[in-house]
Design a protein around this motif. Sequence first.
Motif, PDB file in Angstrom:
ATOM      1  N   GLN A  84       1.931  10.582  -8.352  1.00  0.00           N
ATOM      2  CA  GLN A  84       2.591   9.803  -7.308  1.00  0.00           C
ATOM      3  C   GLN A  84       2.027  10.138  -5.930  1.00  0.00           C
ATOM      4  OE1 GLN A  84       4.889   7.248  -7.743  1.00  0.00           O
ATOM      5  NE2 GLN A  84       4.192   7.540  -9.858  1.00  0.00           N
ATOM      6  N   ALA A  85       1.657  11.393  -5.715  1.00  0.00           N
ATOM      7  CA  ALA A  85       1.062  11.782  -4.432  1.00  0.00           C
ATOM      8  C   ALA A  85      -0.253  11.035  -4.198  1.00  0.00           C
ATOM      9  CB  ALA A  85       0.837  13.294  -4.390  1.00  0.00           C
ATOM     10  N   ILE A  86      -1.066  10.939  -5.240  1.00  0.00           N
ATOM     11  CA  ILE A  86      -2.339  10.219  -5.130  1.00  0.00           C
ATOM     12  C   ILE A  86      -2.106   8.759  -4.773  1.00  0.00           C
ATOM     13  CG2 ILE A  86      -4.357   9.410  -6.421  1.00  0.00           C
ATOM     14  CD1 ILE A  86      -4.205  12.021  -8.040  1.00  0.00           C
ATOM     15  N   LEU A  87      -1.157   8.121  -5.457  1.00  0.00           N
ATOM     16  CA  LEU A  87      -0.865   6.705  -5.200  1.00  0.00           C
ATOM     17  C   LEU A  87      -0.387   6.495  -3.769  1.00  0.00           C
ATOM     18  CD1 LEU A  87       0.939   5.762  -8.545  1.00  0.00           C
ATOM     19  CD2 LEU A  87      -1.355   5.078  -7.828  1.00  0.00           C
ATOM     20  N   ASN A  88       0.462   7.395  -3.277  1.00  0.00           N
ATOM     21  CA  ASN A  88       0.949   7.253  -1.904  1.00  0.00           C
ATOM     22  C   ASN A  88      -0.139   7.515  -0.878  1.00  0.00           C
ATOM     23  OD1 ASN A  88       3.944   6.656  -1.822  1.00  0.00           O
ATOM     24  ND2 ASN A  88       3.924   8.315  -3.300  1.00  0.00           N
ATOM     25  N   LYS A  89      -1.011   8.466  -1.167  1.00  0.00           N
ATOM     26  CA  LYS A  89      -2.113   8.741  -0.248  1.00  0.00           C
ATOM     27  C   LYS A  89      -3.045   7.536  -0.154  1.00  0.00           C
ATOM     28  CE  LYS A  89      -4.689  11.302   2.446  1.00  0.00           C
ATOM     29  NZ  LYS A  89      -4.225  11.689   3.805  1.00  0.00           N
ATOM     30  N   LYS A  90      -3.235   6.848  -1.252  1.00  0.00           N
ATOM     31  CA  LYS A  90      -4.108   5.672  -1.260  1.00  0.00           C
ATOM     32  C   LYS A  90      -3.593   4.570  -0.339  1.00  0.00           C
ATOM     33  CE  LYS A  90      -6.349   6.051  -5.797  1.00  0.00           C
ATOM     34  NZ  LYS A  90      -6.473   5.454  -7.159  1.00  0.00           N
ATOM     35  N   ILE A  91      -2.272   4.424  -0.253  1.00  0.00           N
ATOM     36  CA  ILE A  91      -1.712   3.365   0.589  1.00  0.00           C
ATOM     37  C   ILE A  91      -1.367   3.878   1.982  1.00  0.00           C
ATOM     38  CG2 ILE A  91      -0.843   2.083  -1.398  1.00  0.00           C
ATOM     39  CD1 ILE A  91       1.951   3.124  -0.735  1.00  0.00           C
ATOM     40  N   GLY A  92      -1.744   5.116   2.263  1.00  0.00           N
ATOM     41  CA  GLY A  92      -1.578   5.656   3.607  1.00  0.00           C
ATOM     42  C   GLY A  92      -0.215   6.220   3.923  1.00  0.00           C
ATOM     43  N   ASN A  93       0.614   6.456   2.895  1.00  0.00           N
ATOM     44  CA  ASN A  93       1.928   7.038   3.147  1.00  0.00           C
ATOM     45  C   ASN A  93       1.855   8.544   2.927  1.00  0.00           C
ATOM     46  OD1 ASN A  93       4.670   7.787   3.205  1.00  0.00           O
ATOM     47  ND2 ASN A  93       5.295   5.746   2.534  1.00  0.00           N
ATOM     48  N   ASP A  94       1.439   9.243   3.969  1.00  0.00           N
ATOM     49  CA  ASP A  94       1.298  10.700   3.882  1.00  0.00           C
ATOM     50  C   ASP A  94       2.634  11.400   3.678  1.00  0.00           C
ATOM     51  OD1 ASP A  94      -1.532  11.356   6.136  1.00  0.00           O
ATOM     52  OD2 ASP A  94      -1.377  10.343   4.212  1.00  0.00           O
ATOM     53  N   SER A  95       3.708  10.808   4.212  1.00  0.00           N
ATOM     54  CA  SER A  95       5.014  11.447   4.085  1.00  0.00           C
ATOM     55  C   SER A  95       5.424  11.571   2.627  1.00  0.00           C
ATOM     56  CB  SER A  95       6.067  10.638   4.853  1.00  0.00           C
ATOM     57  OG  SER A  95       5.800  10.650   6.225  1.00  0.00           O
ATOM     58  N   LEU A  96       5.278  10.490   1.869  1.00  0.00           N
ATOM     59  CA  LEU A  96       5.623  10.537   0.454  1.00  0.00           C
ATOM     60  C   LEU A  96       4.641  11.401  -0.320  1.00  0.00           C
ATOM     61  CD1 LEU A  96       6.834   6.906  -0.338  1.00  0.00           C
ATOM     62  CD2 LEU A  96       8.113   9.018  -0.618  1.00  0.00           C
ATOM     63  N   ALA A  97       3.369  11.345   0.063  1.00  0.00           N
ATOM     64  CA  ALA A  97       2.383  12.200  -0.602  1.00  0.00           C
ATOM     65  C   ALA A  97       2.731  13.666  -0.404  1.00  0.00           C
ATOM     66  CB  ALA A  97       0.977  11.901  -0.071  1.00  0.00           C
ATOM     67  N   GLU A  98       3.146  14.016   0.806  1.00  0.00           N
ATOM     68  CA  GLU A  98       3.573  15.391   1.081  1.00  0.00           C
ATOM     69  C   GLU A  98       4.767  15.783   0.219  1.00  0.00           C
ATOM     70  OE1 GLU A  98       2.639  16.894   5.562  1.00  0.00           O
ATOM     71  OE2 GLU A  98       4.290  15.513   5.307  1.00  0.00           O
ATOM     72  N   ALA A  99       5.734  14.869   0.123  1.00  0.00           N
ATOM     73  CA  ALA A  99       6.946  15.173  -0.647  1.00  0.00           C
ATOM     74  C   ALA A  99       6.597  15.495  -2.093  1.00  0.00           C
ATOM     75  CB  ALA A  99       7.916  13.992  -0.580  1.00  0.00           C
ATOM     76  N   HIS A 100       5.672  14.735  -2.669  1.00  0.00           N
ATOM     77  CA  HIS A 100       5.346  14.918  -4.084  1.00  0.00           C
ATOM     78  C   HIS A 100       4.431  16.130  -4.317  1.00  0.00           C
ATOM     79  CE1 HIS A 100       7.413  11.509  -5.737  1.00  0.00           C
ATOM     80  NE2 HIS A 100       6.939  10.739  -4.789  1.00  0.00           N
ATOM     81  N   THR A 101       3.756  16.612  -3.291  1.00  0.00           N
ATOM     82  CA  THR A 101       3.005  17.860  -3.442  1.00  0.00           C
ATOM     83  C   THR A 101       3.885  19.071  -3.148  1.00  0.00           C
ATOM     84  OG1 THR A 101       2.182  17.664  -1.154  1.00  0.00           O
ATOM     85  CG2 THR A 101       0.755  16.835  -2.919  1.00  0.00           C
ATOM     86  N   LEU A 102       4.959  18.849  -2.409  1.00  0.00           N
ATOM     87  CA  LEU A 102       5.865  19.951  -2.065  1.00  0.00           C
ATOM     88  C   LEU A 102       6.849  20.246  -3.194  1.00  0.00           C
ATOM     89  CD1 LEU A 102       6.840  21.989   0.012  1.00  0.00           C
ATOM     90  CD2 LEU A 102       8.185  20.177   1.085  1.00  0.00           C
ATOM     91  N   HIS A 103       7.289  19.213  -3.897  1.00  0.00           N
ATOM     92  CA  HIS A 103       8.282  19.410  -4.968  1.00  0.00           C
ATOM     93  C   HIS A 103       7.828  20.407  -6.036  1.00  0.00           C
ATOM     94  CE1 HIS A 103      11.458  16.056  -4.507  1.00  0.00           C
ATOM     95  NE2 HIS A 103      10.947  16.342  -3.331  1.00  0.00           N
ATOM     96  N   PRO A 104       6.594  20.332  -6.515  1.00  0.00           N
ATOM     97  CA  PRO A 104       6.184  21.327  -7.525  1.00  0.00           C
ATOM     98  C   PRO A 104       6.277  22.761  -7.019  1.00  0.00           C
ATOM     99  CG  PRO A 104       4.664  19.485  -7.538  1.00  0.00           C
ATOM    100  CD  PRO A 104       5.554  19.303  -6.330  1.00  0.00           C
ATOM    101  N   ILE A 105       5.928  22.967  -5.747  1.00  0.00           N
ATOM    102  CA  ILE A 105       5.984  24.316  -5.169  1.00  0.00           C
ATOM    103  C   ILE A 105       7.420  24.789  -5.072  1.00  0.00           C
ATOM    104  CG2 ILE A 105       5.480  25.689  -3.114  1.00  0.00           C
ATOM    105  CD1 ILE A 105       3.232  23.637  -2.488  1.00  0.00           C
ATOM    106  N   ALA A 106       8.285  23.917  -4.592  1.00  0.00           N
ATOM    107  CA  ALA A 106       9.653  24.325  -4.280  1.00  0.00           C
ATOM    108  C   ALA A 106      10.581  24.315  -5.479  1.00  0.00           C
ATOM    109  CB  ALA A 106      10.226  23.405  -3.199  1.00  0.00           C
ATOM    110  N   GLU A 107      10.333  23.435  -6.460  1.00  0.00           N
ATOM    111  CA  GLU A 107      11.312  23.231  -7.518  1.00  0.00           C
ATOM    112  C   GLU A 107      10.845  23.578  -8.919  1.00  0.00           C
ATOM    113  OE1 GLU A 107      12.660  19.161  -7.003  1.00  0.00           O
ATOM    114  OE2 GLU A 107      14.352  19.916  -5.832  1.00  0.00           O
ATOM    115  N   ILE A 108       9.545  23.569  -9.158  1.00  0.00           N
ATOM    116  CA  ILE A 108       9.081  23.728 -10.538  1.00  0.00           C
ATOM    117  C   ILE A 108       8.337  25.042 -10.759  1.00  0.00           C
ATOM    118  CG2 ILE A 108       7.733  22.680 -12.410  1.00  0.00           C
ATOM    119  CD1 ILE A 108       8.115  19.988 -11.100  1.00  0.00           C
ATOM    120  N   PHE A 109       7.566  25.486  -9.776  1.00  0.00           N
ATOM    121  CA  PHE A 109       6.710  26.649  -9.988  1.00  0.00           C
ATOM    122  C   PHE A 109       7.509  27.879 -10.385  1.00  0.00           C
ATOM    123  CE2 PHE A 109       4.196  30.339  -8.647  1.00  0.00           C
ATOM    124  CZ  PHE A 109       3.029  30.084  -9.370  1.00  0.00           C
TER     125      PHE A 109
END
Length: 482
Positions: free
Chosen positions: A16-41
């Motif tokens: 999902q981060a890749i898809l959002n980065k492609k359309i220029g939505n850095d905010s959503l891309a950030e959210a989807h790269t942050l969730h694994p760090i904060a919630e899953i790792f």
Amino acid sequence: MTFASNIEKIKGHIEQAILNKKIGNDSLAEAHTLHPIAEIFSDITIQLADTNSDLNQTLSSSLNKLFRTVRNSTAEQFATEANHTNKVLDRTINEVVPSSNRNNSTFNLSVVADLLNTAKGEYGEAIENGKLSLIVEYQDAKGFISRAEWVFNQTSNRIETQMVPKVQKINTMFSDLNKAVDNKSDTTTIDALINNTIRQIAQTIGLTENQLLVSQGEAAATPAKEESKKKSLQTVANVRILLNQTLEGYKAQNYVEAENLATKAYLENYENIEQDIAKFDQPLEKTIEVMLREDLRHAIQRKIPVEKIQEIIGNINNNLVKAENLLSSSKLELGLGSMNITDAQPTAATITPSNQTLSTNSSLKMTNYTNTNTNTSSSSTGLEKNKVSIADEESDKPFNPSPLSVKAGDTVISRNDDVEIHTVTSSGNSSSTFAMTNKNRELDSGPLNPRQTFEHTFEKPGKYNYFCMIHPSMTGEVVVDK
């Protein structure tokens, strides 16, 4: 199986981060790269550290680098970095999950069922009264369904020939599910489609739905000491994150930031697990303490060559690996697991700007801070205006107070005293829009580790809505008067 499912969830977020980065939505891309760090790792680090502590560090570094890459990369550069992280995740699966499980259809289909069941929960949070309210959760559901379908397709190639008609039926059910999600159908429809898909998968291999959804039982049976280990190991991971950020700041010659990050790594994280490490290896604990408290900070203050800073941090990380191995393999209950972090007071050595004062009011979820723009005679008023308490996601007031009223020019300082990572991020008109770009985003704390602070001065009057990128249901508002 839960481990494998968590890896696939991380991949779903990255997709999902890749898809959002492609359309220029850095905010959503950030959210989807942050969730694994904060919630899953933190859910996978114990098993991974037990198996391969170096790979555990590699994965942690890769996930954090991917998060930092969002803002300063093109879509192509980000996709390349994401591909590198996915390769590390593949190594992780191969290292931890035995080949006998990876090649077992029942095992893999249990992963599929868990991903679908999790997607159902995410979708339920995203849709409220028939309307999309939380876009991150909606995209989480899409990402997890996508990974479930991918795992199913990989597994179906190994299912017996006579099962082909049933496999085709399940493929059709995935297609119907994806269309319904794309159309933002009501939750009842999505629940039914997911439940029917899980039921059909279970019947294909001769199991019940409950047998296929074994992961829920695993999660419920997690012993308290494993939760304690997880928190301790997450603290070690937080130290590593801050050390990586320290090195990056030092490389950029931002020496004040580098020293502050190094201090946070020690005071706000490592101090919480000193006693746990000392139980097993007191000399090791003392070595790490001195390197974090004195060696690294003094080296930064002297502005020694970056190679030497890198060497010191490398030595600290090597010792953290030893500590990590002790913590992950211990059979004793660790102190951090039962520690109420809201009772832990900041020490006198905590670095804050000279015009801020730390309160010792332990009854609050957050430490109080003075108003940087009030004079001595009105400091008590400023104290009441300029504190923000970040509680947990389930709290009635996750950001407290909200709305917060301040004057133009006032500074608001937030402190995270929850045990999870949170952010303070501009949201536009609501937490679900993610319309703010990096250039016009008023509030942007980035990930705040437990006990970490974020300071922002509001120069212009207006209403400022914000939320937590990791838990978008957490929302707040600052009202700035003239």
